[in-house]
Scaffold this motif. Structure first.
Motif, PDB file in Angstrom:
ATOM      1  N   GLY A  31      46.687  26.679  36.982  1.00 31.33           N
ATOM      2  CA  GLY A  31      46.614  27.035  38.414  1.00 31.33           C
ATOM      3  C   GLY A  31      46.999  28.363  38.402  1.00 31.33           C
ATOM      4  O   GLY A  31      46.978  29.205  37.708  1.00 31.33           O
ATOM      5  N   ASP A  32      46.902  28.783  39.695  1.00 35.86           N
ATOM      6  CA  ASP A  32      47.003  30.124  40.452  1.00 35.86           C
ATOM      7  C   ASP A  32      48.317  30.504  41.015  1.00 35.86           C
ATOM      8  O   ASP A  32      48.824  29.691  41.642  1.00 35.86           O
ATOM      9  CB  ASP A  32      46.054  30.568  41.408  1.00 35.86           C
ATOM     10  N   LEU A  33      48.657  31.707  40.691  1.00 36.51           N
ATOM     11  CA  LEU A  33      49.690  32.175  41.706  1.00 36.51           C
ATOM     12  C   LEU A  33      49.058  32.706  42.930  1.00 36.51           C
ATOM     13  O   LEU A  33      48.236  33.243  43.192  1.00 36.51           O
ATOM     14  CB  LEU A  33      50.461  33.634  40.880  1.00 36.51           C
ATOM     15  N   ASN A  34      49.828  31.983  44.004  1.00 35.03           N
ATOM     16  CA  ASN A  34      49.427  32.175  45.442  1.00 35.03           C
ATOM     17  C   ASN A  34      49.429  33.883  45.800  1.00 35.03           C
ATOM     18  O   ASN A  34      50.503  34.559  45.303  1.00 35.03           O
ATOM     19  CB  ASN A  34      50.349  31.595  46.363  1.00 35.03           C
ATOM     20  N   HIS A  62      41.390  34.547  38.302  1.00 35.55           N
ATOM     21  CA  HIS A  62      42.083  34.573  39.578  1.00 35.55           C
ATOM     22  C   HIS A  62      41.238  35.022  40.833  1.00 35.55           C
ATOM     23  O   HIS A  62      40.613  36.145  40.696  1.00 35.55           O
ATOM     24  CB  HIS A  62      43.305  35.249  39.637  1.00 35.55           C
ATOM     25  N   ALA A  63      40.759  34.055  41.794  1.00 33.14           N
ATOM     26  CA  ALA A  63      40.211  34.403  42.729  1.00 33.14           C
ATOM     27  C   ALA A  63      40.445  35.752  43.667  1.00 33.14           C
ATOM     28  O   ALA A  63      39.441  36.565  44.093  1.00 33.14           O
ATOM     29  CB  ALA A  63      39.878  33.231  43.853  1.00 33.14           C
ATOM     30  N   ASN A  64      41.651  36.325  43.542  1.00 30.92           N
ATOM     31  CA  ASN A  64      42.351  37.370  44.140  1.00 30.92           C
ATOM     32  C   ASN A  64      42.328  38.596  43.199  1.00 30.92           C
ATOM     33  O   ASN A  64      43.281  39.358  43.567  1.00 30.92           O
ATOM     34  CB  ASN A  64      43.243  37.102  45.104  1.00 30.92           C
ATOM     35  N   PHE A  65      41.802  38.534  41.991  1.00 33.64           N
ATOM     36  CA  PHE A  65      42.262  39.502  40.948  1.00 33.64           C
ATOM     37  C   PHE A  65      42.027  41.136  41.398  1.00 33.64           C
ATOM     38  O   PHE A  65      42.975  41.745  41.446  1.00 33.64           O
ATOM     39  CB  PHE A  65      41.622  39.495  39.725  1.00 33.64           C
TER      40      PHE A  65
END
Length: 69
Positions: A31-34, A62-65
């Motif tokens: 999973g990803d960190l919000n 991560h989509a927001n890297f």
């Protein structure tokens, strides 16, 4: 007086696109960190000079890297 850190390490994701048999990260929940939580964490430290995006996962997954950088 408590000193604030100037560097922190944050694991943005536990997801990885590799299947390395020796990696302990494969046993973690993936999973990803919000992103909002990421911003909240770094805003707590006013003296930060360095934030390392690393950990068991592949940070680039991560989509927001890019936003995090």
């Amino acid at each position: 007086m408590e000193k604030e850190p100037i560097a922190i390490q944050i694991e943005p994701t536990t997801k990885c696109n590799l299947k390395c048999p020796f990696c302990v990260g494969r046993t973690l929940e993936q999973g990803d960190l919000n992103y909002q939580e990421f911003k909240k964490i770094i805003s707590r430290f006013s003296m930060l000079q360095s934030v390392s995006l690393q950990g068991e996962g592949e940070p680039l997954a991560h989509a927001n890297f890019i936003k995090m950088v």
